[in-house]
Write a protein that holds these residues in place. Structure first.
Motif, PDB file in Angstrom:
ATOM      1  N   ASN A 172      30.700  45.348  32.151  1.00 48.85           N
ATOM      2  CA  ASN A 172      30.886  44.970  33.471  1.00 48.85           C
ATOM      3  C   ASN A 172      30.480  43.479  33.661  1.00 48.85           C
ATOM      4  N   GLU A 173      29.506  43.300  32.443  1.00 46.56           N
ATOM      5  CA  GLU A 173      29.278  41.782  32.958  1.00 46.56           C
ATOM      6  C   GLU A 173      30.318  40.781  32.225  1.00 46.56           C
ATOM      7  N   PHE A 174      30.807  41.116  31.379  1.00 48.01           N
ATOM      8  CA  PHE A 174      31.863  40.495  30.740  1.00 48.01           C
ATOM      9  C   PHE A 174      33.187  40.233  31.778  1.00 48.01           C
ATOM     10  N   ALA A 175      33.682  41.419  32.429  1.00 52.42           N
ATOM     11  CA  ALA A 175      34.494  41.408  33.565  1.00 52.42           C
ATOM     12  C   ALA A 175      34.348  40.481  34.670  1.00 52.42           C
ATOM     13  N   LYS A 176      32.953  40.152  34.886  1.00 50.42           N
ATOM     14  CA  LYS A 176      32.525  39.462  35.983  1.00 50.42           C
ATOM     15  C   LYS A 176      32.634  38.068  35.421  1.00 50.42           C
ATOM     16  N   ARG A 177      32.282  37.792  34.143  1.00 51.92           N
ATOM     17  CA  ARG A 177      32.298  36.335  33.741  1.00 51.92           C
ATOM     18  C   ARG A 177      33.720  36.060  33.361  1.00 51.92           C
ATOM     19  N   ALA A 178      34.581  36.932  33.244  1.00 53.09           N
ATOM     20  CA  ALA A 178      35.948  36.445  33.032  1.00 53.09           C
ATOM     21  C   ALA A 178      36.491  35.445  34.128  1.00 53.09           C
ATOM     22  N   GLY A 179      36.164  35.823  35.426  1.00 55.73           N
ATOM     23  CA  GLY A 179      36.564  34.949  36.568  1.00 55.73           C
ATOM     24  C   GLY A 179      38.049  35.115  36.948  1.00 55.73           C
ATOM     25  N   LYS A 180      38.509  33.900  37.412  1.00 54.15           N
ATOM     26  CA  LYS A 180      39.865  33.768  37.502  1.00 54.15           C
ATOM     27  C   LYS A 180      40.694  33.810  36.563  1.00 54.15           C
ATOM     28  N   HIS A 181      40.375  33.158  35.149  1.00 52.97           N
ATOM     29  CA  HIS A 181      40.879  33.042  33.868  1.00 52.97           C
ATOM     30  C   HIS A 181      40.638  34.457  33.231  1.00 52.97           C
TER      31      HIS A 181
END
Length: 1003
Positions: A172-181
């Motif tokens: 979940n944290e990595f999905a948020k950090r992915a952002g637009k790209h």
């Protein structure tokens, strides 16, 4: 009576005396007060006096006191020097009370124990507040009560790090950090070992993913060794895949309409047996001209003759995704084509293995599954299992083809010279783009305990053991002859059917991936038991369909020349040598296409087989080693290429102007007109120097007195006639100054340079056109045939076209990006001939190119004036600060940098021209290990290529030297034809180097 009178007189006398005494005492007391006042004034004469604020007169002084005066009606206020302490305390009693209350409260994050000095702290005081000082007892009680309240509230409790680092929380944290790209599936693996692209970088803004740029540990030399002798893997999942579906005629008409006219789709491509590289073009209806979008890879889905509907996968670069979708949809609407287009980039992954050991690595990783009886215990079978049960014989044939193909490719590379010819005659040739579908097990289940180097013998041994364990019948176990001998199977007759084309099967395979913790548990058990033959119970549930595609980028890149009947002996056959460049199988390998979700499941086992990982830099350098253009850097006629060079120019210009003038190269002195990006607009113009009529008349119409002031060392030679080379015109330094510093001329050129996106620039990619031009060059240089009028007129019509060429240095020098390709003069060719005749005494070191003379700097006077004004401002500021005057300082600072702007509006081109005419630019270049010299890829003007050929053809002495056999062996590296010579110069040097120019075969 007398006594009374005497008493009264005495009293009056005493009164008078006392009055005199009292008067004297008062006077004395007054004098003492006055003296004290005087002494006090003496002591206070150095103390600050009362402040008198006049709002109307004092506009700039006493700003601090003016803000303290609340009354607006008062024009003049006197603020006393001292205040009454009692009145001040009484007025600020509330504020002092609030301050004391705030001090007494505990609002900081420090605990009660931390308020005590370190030497007085005790561990027992943390749970027994009686051990604390009395002043902290109440505070400790409040803190303990507050902690009890927080302990009862479970929702506010912060979890420990072990729980925060759980996999579901990290995802979940990595999905948020992915952002637009978005992140690729291998992003976390690359982020720990590679430099990644930033989302704010304008060069990668339209890619849609963050990609790996280059590894942290090594330079490209280690990756080159992997490509030349071992294996290199790259993640190409950032490429976009478009799914095209429709009837055969409509789909074929669409693809032929958006490519070049000479693009043909053979039967092998239409049957789905080979992938084809194409170049997408968009034709404008108004002008009829074609605009290049970029390269693409396409392969069709195999189908029978009865099926009219066809499907195809189109792989493109992410920067041309929107333009390609718009092009395809517009073409379908204009021609009434029923073709459905969908983006399936999120459903597929693509890896690329490059190197001679790529075949044996795939043979060790991709293990065949049990294609016999499926599990009878299951009541429900998946779509993949159903497809396998219907195509059992096809799966067996695909596995046998896969083993034979990998074995043949590995043996062809590592065969001994005496057996290599025999092996090539007995085994089929697997050309670039051949497709081989495979159905394999989960590679994590056979992950080795330690990193191992794959070998053909070990791969066949493990392959045979796995097939024996999975076989249900002894008769179907592969024989030793099948695994050792080359299997001569005609693969092109087999349909390359794969369940990876089915959307439902592809999604189901992605969802049925075994979690990593189950695989890790089995791996720990395997490591504990030291047994590598542990087979997973859910083998059938982990079947993955993949498609492998053959890649040979260096195959057939050289252009063949025409041999006439009378001059067949003029050419010599090329021989393999250290300096002759890479072989035909250099950088060959395989592309793996697999369903999404299985990226890391294949990536980690490949890395465990000692396959080195590469990134974007390695992909570019491999293309450069093969002397093939790389997108988008080597595609100047596309929007992506122009955007790349504009971003690169802005980055280089910012880096350049951040340095002081003494710490950066002066491009005006070096005569480099465009140091940050190739100037294609100026290259394709007929005039060598673009100036206005007024500026030209100022420089060309000079009097006789001005002729004496010309500096001979700083002349600008412009060759304007090809036949008469001795007649040259030169411009003096003063003429360059008048041309460059003409009012508004250069600034308008800078503004128009960014507005013109050069839609008139075209690169010749037609195969017939390139072969005809190459044959014309060969005829003129080698066979010395006179040029025909038809050929001359045809080349004149290509005045706004560029030709992609390869550039190789003759002996020294390394071409880099943005290097200039120039026309050699007659003196340069004469000096080259003199050096070549001295070749056997001094070798190739005697062949040195000419040197450009230093030019006049048009901005030197402006920089000197700016530096002088800056120095004057500093001296003025010191004087103004000493006088305590601030207003004039602000005025001088506001008028600074009026003539020369260092931070804004810096020029990216310079109004200078070298003495040798520029005919092209290098877009990619470096020292190439496979060629053992500096080489690169560049573009030259078709019109100026004609001039270069005619000039070299007229020089008889040079042709005689180059046609000698000894010169070919020592100088030309056994080339089959005489090369075309030109000059190359880097942007930070005055030294020219001779280079060999050859045309590059298009994709």
């Amino acid at each position: 009576m007398e006594a009374k009178q005497s008493n009264s007189k005495a009293a009056s006398i005493s009164q008078n005396a006392s009055a005199k005494v009292g008067k004297a005492g008062s006077e004395q007391q007054q004098d003492s007060v006055t003296n004290r006042i005087v002494r006090w004034k003496k002591r206070m004469r150095y103390q600050p006096q009362n402040v008198v604020v006049n709002k109307k007169k004092d506009s700039s002084r006493h700003e601090y006191y003016k803000d303290m005066v609340d009354s607006e009606s008062q024009s003049q206020v006197e603020i006393p020097r001292a205040i009454c302490v009692a009145d001040k305390v009484e007025s600020s009693a509330k504020e002092m009370k609030a301050m004391l209350q705030a001090v007494s409260q505990h609002t900081s994050d420090r605990a009660v124990l931390q308020k005590i000095p370190r030497h007085m702290r005790r561990r027992a005081a943390s749970h027994n507040r009686k051990r604390l000082p009395r002043r902290l007892h109440q505070l400790a009680a409040e803190m303990s009560a507050q902690s009890e309240i927080h302990s009862t509230d479970i929702s506010t409790k912060v979890p420990n790090r072990k729980k925060r680092r759980r996999k579901r929380d990290l995802q979940n944290e990595f999905a948020k950090r992915a952002g637009k790209h978005g992140w690729l599936e291998t992003h976390m693996w690359h982020a720990k070992r590679f430099h990644m692209s930033e989302s704010t970088d304008p060069m990668f803004k339209h890619w849609g993913n963050r990609v790996a740029l280059f590894p942290n540990d090594k330079s490209f030399r280690a990756c080159y060794r992997a490509v030349a002798k071992h294996c290199l893997i790259q993640d190409l999942s950032y490429l976009r895949c478009l799914h095209l579906s429709g009837t055969h005629d409509h789909l074929l008409k669409l693809l032929t309409g958006v490519t070049l006219q000479d693009t043909k789709f053979d039967d092998i491509v239409l049957h789905g047996e080979r992938e084809k590289e194409i170049v997408l073009y968009q034709t404008t209806t108004s002008t009829g001209s074609s605009v290049c979008l970029g390269p693409a890879y396409i392969y069709w889905r195999p189908s029978t003759e009865a099926q009219n509907s066809r499907e195809a996968h189109l792989w493109i670069h992410p920067t041309i995704l929107s333009a390609t979708l718009s092009l395809l949809s517009t073409y379908c609407q204009e021609n009434s084509l029923d073709v459905r287009i969908s983006d399936i980039s999120d459903n597929l992954q693509r890896f690329r293995l490059t190197g001679p050991k790529s075949s044996v690595s795939l043979l060790s990783i991709l293990r065949p599954l049990n294609y016999h009886a499926l599990s009878d215990e299951k009541t429900e079978i998946t779509l993949m299992e159903k497809w396998m049960s219907d195509n059992t014989e096809l799966i067996r044939q695909l596995h046998s083809d896969f083993i034979s193909v990998m074995t043949d490719c590995h043996r062809q590379v590592f065969a001994r010279p005496d057996k290599k010819v025999l092996l090539e005659n007995n085994t089929p040739e697997y050309n670039d783009g051949c497709i081989f579908p495979v159905i394999t097990n989960d590679p994590r289940l056979i992950l080795p305990l330690d990193k191992t180097t794959p070998t053909l013998t070990e791969a066949k041994k493990r392959l045979k053991e796995s097939m024996e364990e999975q076989s249900c019948h002894v008769d179907e176990v592969p024989s030793e002859e099948f695994l050792t001998d080359a299997h001569s199977h005609d693969f092109e007759t087999t349909l390359c059917r794969s369940p990876l084309w089915d959307h439902d099967i592809r999604n189901q395979v992605s969802q049925n991936r075994i979690p990593d913790h189950i695989v890790s548990t089995r791996k720990r058990q395997q490591k504990f038991e030291r047994n590598e033959k542990v087979v997973s119970e859910s083998t059938l549930n982990t079947t993955i369909p993949v498609i492998i595609i053959r890649k040979s980028p260096n195959e057939g890149r050289n252009l063949t020349t025409i041999k006439t009947g009378t001059n067949e002996d003029a050419t010599c056959q090329p021989k393999n040598s250290v300096h002759s460049g890479p072989t035909g199988d250099f950088a060959s390998g395989w592309d793996i296409t697999l369903p999404s979700g299985w990226g890391t499941a294949f990536w980690i086992p490949i890395i465990y087989h000692r396959v080195r990982a590469g990134a974007l830099r390695e992909n570019q350098t491999i293309s450069l080693e093969c002397l093939s253009p790389h997108f988008p850097k080597d595609f100047p006629d596309t929007d992506s290429g122009r955007y790349f060079w504009n971003s690169e120019a802005d980055k280089l210009a910012n880096k350049y102007y951040r340095k002081p003038p003494a710490k950066r190269p002066n491009y005006s002195v070096l005569a480099v007109p465009s140091p940050f990006q190739p100037d294609w607009n100026g290259l394709l113009k007929k005039e060598p120097l673009q100036v206005t009529e007024d500026a030209a008349t100022k420089g060309l119409k000079r009097s006789a007195s001005d002729e004496d002031n010309i500096v001979s060392e700083k002349k600008l030679k412009l060759e304007i006639d090809i036949d008469d080379e001795k007649e040259q015109t030169s411009l003096s330094c003063e003429e360059q100054k008048s041309v460059a510093l003409d009012d508004g001329v250069y600034q308008k050129q800078q503004e128009n340079a960014k507005m013109q996106m050069a839609p008139q620039i075209y690169v010749i990619r037609d195969m017939k056109e390139i072969i005809s031009i190459n044959n014309w060059i060969t005829e003129k240089i080698e066979y010395k045939q006179s040029p025909s009028n038809v050929q001359m007129d045809h080349l004149q019509s290509l005045s706004k076209h560029l030709i992609c060429v390869s550039v190789k240095t003759l002996n020294k020098g390394i071409p880099f990006a943005r290097s200039m390709l120039c026309q050699p003069s007659s003196d340069d060719i004469d000096n080259l001939c003199n050096d070549l005749t001295d070749l056997y005494k001094y070798g190739l070191q005697s062949v040195a190119g000419p040197c450009e003379k230093s030019h006049w700097d048009p901005y030197r006077k402006q920089r000197q004036e700016a530096a002088k004004r800056k120095k004057d401002r500093k001296s003025e500021n010191k004087v103004l600060l000493s006088k305590d005057i601030t207003q004039p300082v602000a005025e001088t600072s506001s008028t600074s940098h009026t003539s020369v702007s260092v931070s804004k509006g810096q020029p990216q081109t310079f109004p200078v021209q070298p003495s040798r005419e520029i005919i092209g630019y290098v877009t990619s270049g470096d020292f190439l290990f496979s060629h053992a010299c500096g080489a690169g890829v560049g573009f030259i003007s078709a019109q100026k290529l004609q001039t270069l050929v005619l000039r070299q053809m007229k020089h008889v002495k040079l042709q005689k030297i180059l046609s000698e056999e000894d010169s070919k062996k020592l100088l030309l590296n056994n080339d089959s034809h005489i090369p075309l010579l030109a000059l190359m110069r880097n942007t930070d040097s005055l030294q020219y180097r001779f280079v060999k120019i050859e045309m590059i075969k298009p994709s």
